[in-house]
Scaffold this active site. Structure first.
Site, PDB file in Angstrom:
ATOM      1  CD  GLU A  34      44.950  21.649   1.844  1.00  0.00           C
ATOM      2  OE1 GLU A  34      45.545  22.138   0.867  1.00  0.00           O
ATOM      3  OE2 GLU A  34      44.978  22.134   2.981  1.00  0.00           O
TER       4      GLU A  34
ATOM      5  CG  HIS B 277      37.171  28.566   8.270  1.00  0.00           C
ATOM      6  ND1 HIS B 277      37.543  29.642   7.528  1.00  0.00           N
ATOM      7  CD2 HIS B 277      38.325  28.076   8.775  1.00  0.00           C
ATOM      8  CE1 HIS B 277      38.839  29.795   7.561  1.00  0.00           C
ATOM      9  NE2 HIS B 277      39.347  28.856   8.322  1.00  0.00           N
TER      10      HIS B 277
END
Lengths: 326, 400
Positions: A126, A196
């Site tokens: 990321e 999530h």
């Protein structure tokens, strides 16, 4: 291909129903009055699953942007990206697994249509994705980076806050990464648990130079995403993942923009102002109705849309009206 | 001609479970001790694959000895892991397990081999495909399955789920890819600081190998000569992306650059054990960190939402299952060296089946954790902390 895409959602339920069953997510206002709330007696062996729900309220069909088509949230995102890649030859989309269509199918068909040099996968990194995206943007290309879940954005936090947000300022406007847009699935989905489900907009809300945008539905999503891409500042666009399939509206097929930093008053009212963004807008819609019905309270509902910089005027004007000011 | 006879004789003995007339052995193994009073060979030596080396003059040995007991223990451990994962698969499809579930079947030799070469007082940390290590680190199948089904009898009190199981000297179970590697380096620092001769085994996958923080951990560990054994479990796919499409270099054992590395056949439990012994010794003797790349394979997809066949062929999976399955490999070795009989293995299988069934029974009937425990242990605090629930009138409490 579609079946493959569906199954590759990292743990997410392939069918996201409108009423998501799972405790702990949004509990409507009504439940505290009408039925036992979450913190009631839990002596029973199996606890009742409260339908954590919101009912998606579609926007009225927009008439000012041309012909429309029925689309859900991920399709409206694909449409926005499609328009962008068609109109802007420098636009590139990259991120983890975007090539086959993405874990939420937001980029389905784009690689086939526009080529593998414009829609490509990155490795699992990321910080690298965002840093790389900043570079692409500074060099003049329109960079659309995808972070697979907002929960994974933290390795990139330094790049976003220290590099992207401050680029224009620290170079005295000589350089900027305004061409950068970062997209990420956002918010709770019922079974996402720690990693999530997160809504990290607050962490970014204090980094001047950055814009943070969260849509409440497909029509808003496409318009706001296109605005983010066009905007000359680095933008983070959070997409409420629980609405990817569940939210369906008639969305204009052509390109259109919805202005950033402009809150939308969804419902006028005189007693209380409710401000929300993303999924919660729909919960508060119900709340406003219930308040009117049960308490006789008139609520004003505002969808903030842009978290940073936020539309202070619209929100405060409402408050000052309520307080009896001009 | 003799080889044909040997083959037939072996096969016959295998079927009947009878002692072999002459010491017949499989390719690459020699009988070390065969007690004629007992039926079985009690100790045999096996050839194991040579490990590729990086930054090392010598590597793990090419031969290893296995005792009958060790072999049966290995078999048992791996078979328990296999059955437990298959049971988890079943329960997930029945929606008794929800959320995320990343299964370990196919990779059993890694967990079993690593644990056999370290001590219980050593430390271990891994990523989210953690059920196997949770078991080898001492948590019972019962507690693992109950954790998966979210019951109070689970190892993390039912609040952790698949990715958050912990045990003494086992630091989980970590959801964020690569985040556990710097943690592992830190644990290794603590070991060195405390001078307790322990090491920290820090595992990560081929997907995580491209995370920046891994390299930060490598640098710190090598700079300060930390007793950290980095293990990359390379199962060839990072979710749906094959290693060739994700990494500029797929020689994960070389990625430590200045750190020595070994590439190991992760489907052979004996190979894993020997390599881990070698690597652990390297760390313990103050030579600093080392990387082990275990070449392994997972039969299931990345998680239960992934059928696992859109980025690889069924034929490939089938091929590994038939030619390279870790449990079969061990079983074949032991049978052909006459270290155990088919019946014995069958008995063990039956025992394990029962163990897993009992555990399932517990996991499906135990009660869920009480709601009062929902918010506990946010902080370490003396007075209970009030926690806001999903709306301002839902008052929850955090005690710790």
């Amino acid at each position: 291909m579609a079946a493959a895409a569906r199954f590759l959602i990292r743990g997410a339920n392939s069918k996201l129903p409108i009423a998501v069953v799972g405790s702990g997510a949004h509990c409507s206002f009504g439940s505290t009055f009408l039925k036992l709330s979450l913190n009631c007696n839990s002596g029973i062996k199996t606890q009742r699953r409260h339908a954590a729900h919101f009912t998606f309220q579609p926007d009225p069909v927009p008439t000012q942007f041309g012909p429309t088509q029925k689309m859900n949230l991920f399709q409206s995102v694909t449409s926005a990206l499609d328009n962008t890649l068609a109109n802007d030859p420098t636009a590139v989309i990259f991120g983890e697994d975007v090539a086959f269509g993405g874990v939420f199918r937001c980029t389905v068909g784009l690689r086939d249509k526009y080529g593998k040099d414009r829609v490509f996968n990155t490795p699992l990194c990321e910080q690298g994705i965002v840093g790389f995206g900043i570079g692409v943007a500074v060099a003049g290309a329109t960079a659309i980076a995808e972070i697979q879940f907002a929960d994974y954005i933290f390795p990139a936090f330094d790049q976003i806050v220290n590099e992207a947000a401050k680029y224009r300022y620290r170079s005295g406007d000589l350089f900027d990464c305004g061409n950068l847009t970062i997209r990420a699935p956002w918010g709770c989905v019922g079974h996402g648990s720690l990693y999530h489900s997160q809504s990290p907009e607050a962490f970014f809300a204090h980094a001047p130079g950055l814009k943070v945008v969260i849509p409440r539905g497909p029509v808003q999503a496409k318009g706001l995403l296109l605005s983010c891409i066009a905007d000359k500042n680095p933008c983070i666009f959070f997409e409420p993942k629980i609405m990817y399939r569940a939210a369906v509206e008639q969305v204009p097929v052509e390109s259109y923009t919805i202005p950033l930093s402009q809150a939308e008053v969804l419902q006028e009212g005189s007693d209380v102002t409710l401000v929300a963004w993303g999924t919660q807008v729909h919960v508060l819609r119900e709340v406003a109705n219930l308040a009117q019905e049960k308490l006789g309270v008139s609520c004003e509902l505002i969808d903030l849309q842009t978290i940073l910089p936020w539309d202070v005027e619209t929100v405060c004007k409402k408050w000052s009206n309520e307080l009896g000011g001009g | 001609m003799t080889s044909v006879w040997r083959f037939v004789s072996n096969a016959l003995c295998r079927i009947t479970g009878r002692k072999v007339a002459a010491p017949t052995v499989s390719e690459g193994s020699t009988v070390v001790v065969s007690n004629s009073l007992n039926e079985f060979t009690t100790r045999a030596s096996f050839d194991i694959k040579k490990c590729d080396l990086h930054g090392l003059e010598a590597g793990p040995p090419l031969k290893t000895e296995l005792s009958r007991d060790e072999g049966l223990r290995f078999y048992r451990t791996m078979q328990v892991m296999r059955r437990m994962e298959l049971k988890a698969d079943q329960l997930y499809k029945q929606k008794i397990i929800r959320g995320f579930c990343h299964l370990y079947d196919g990779q059993e030799a890694c967990a079993a081999g690593v644990e056999a070469a370290i001590d219980p007082s050593d430390h271990l940390i891994t990523a989210y495909r953690a059920h196997g290590y949770t078991y080898t680190r001492g948590v019972s199948v019962r507690e693992i399955l109950a954790e998966l089904t979210g019951r109070r009898g689970g190892v993390a009190k039912g609040k952790g789920g698949s990715m958050h199981m912990y045990a003494p000297n086992f630091y989980g179970g970590n959801g964020i890819v690569g985040a556990q590697v710097p943690l592992g380096a830190g644990i290794a620092l603590a070991c060195k600081y405390q001078g307790n001769n322990q090491i920290c085994v820090t595992l990560y996958g081929d997907g995580a190998a491209n995370q920046g923080q891994i390299f930060e951990a490598f640098n710190m560990a090598a700079l300060w000569k930390l007793p950290c054994l980095f293990i990359c479990e390379n199962n060839k796919y990072g979710m749906g992306t094959s290693v060739e499409r994700a990494s500029a270099s797929t020689d994960y054992y070389k990625r430590g650059h200045f750190m020595p590395g070994i590439r190991v056949d992760g489907m052979d439990v004996l190979c894993v054990r020997e390599a881990t012994k070698f690597a652990a010794d390297h760390c313990r003797t103050g030579k600093g960190p080392i990387i082990m790349e275990l070449q392994t394979y997972r039969y299931h997809g990345h998680s239960m939402s992934d059928p696992g066949v859109s980025y690889r062929t069924r034929e490939e999976i089938q091929e590994v299952r038939s030619k390279n399955d870790p449990i079969s490999l061990l079983k074949e070795r032991m049978l052909s060296s006459n270290m155990a009989s088919v019946e014995e293995f069958k008995e063990i299988d039956i025992e394990i089946r029962k163990e897993v069934e009992d555990a399932t029974q517990f996991a499906t009937s135990d009660s869920e954790p009480p709601l009062e425990e929902l918010c506990n242990h946010i902080f370490s605090n003396n007075p209970p902390l009030q926690v806001r629930g999903t709306h301002p009138w839902a008052k929850l409490k955090s005690s710790s």
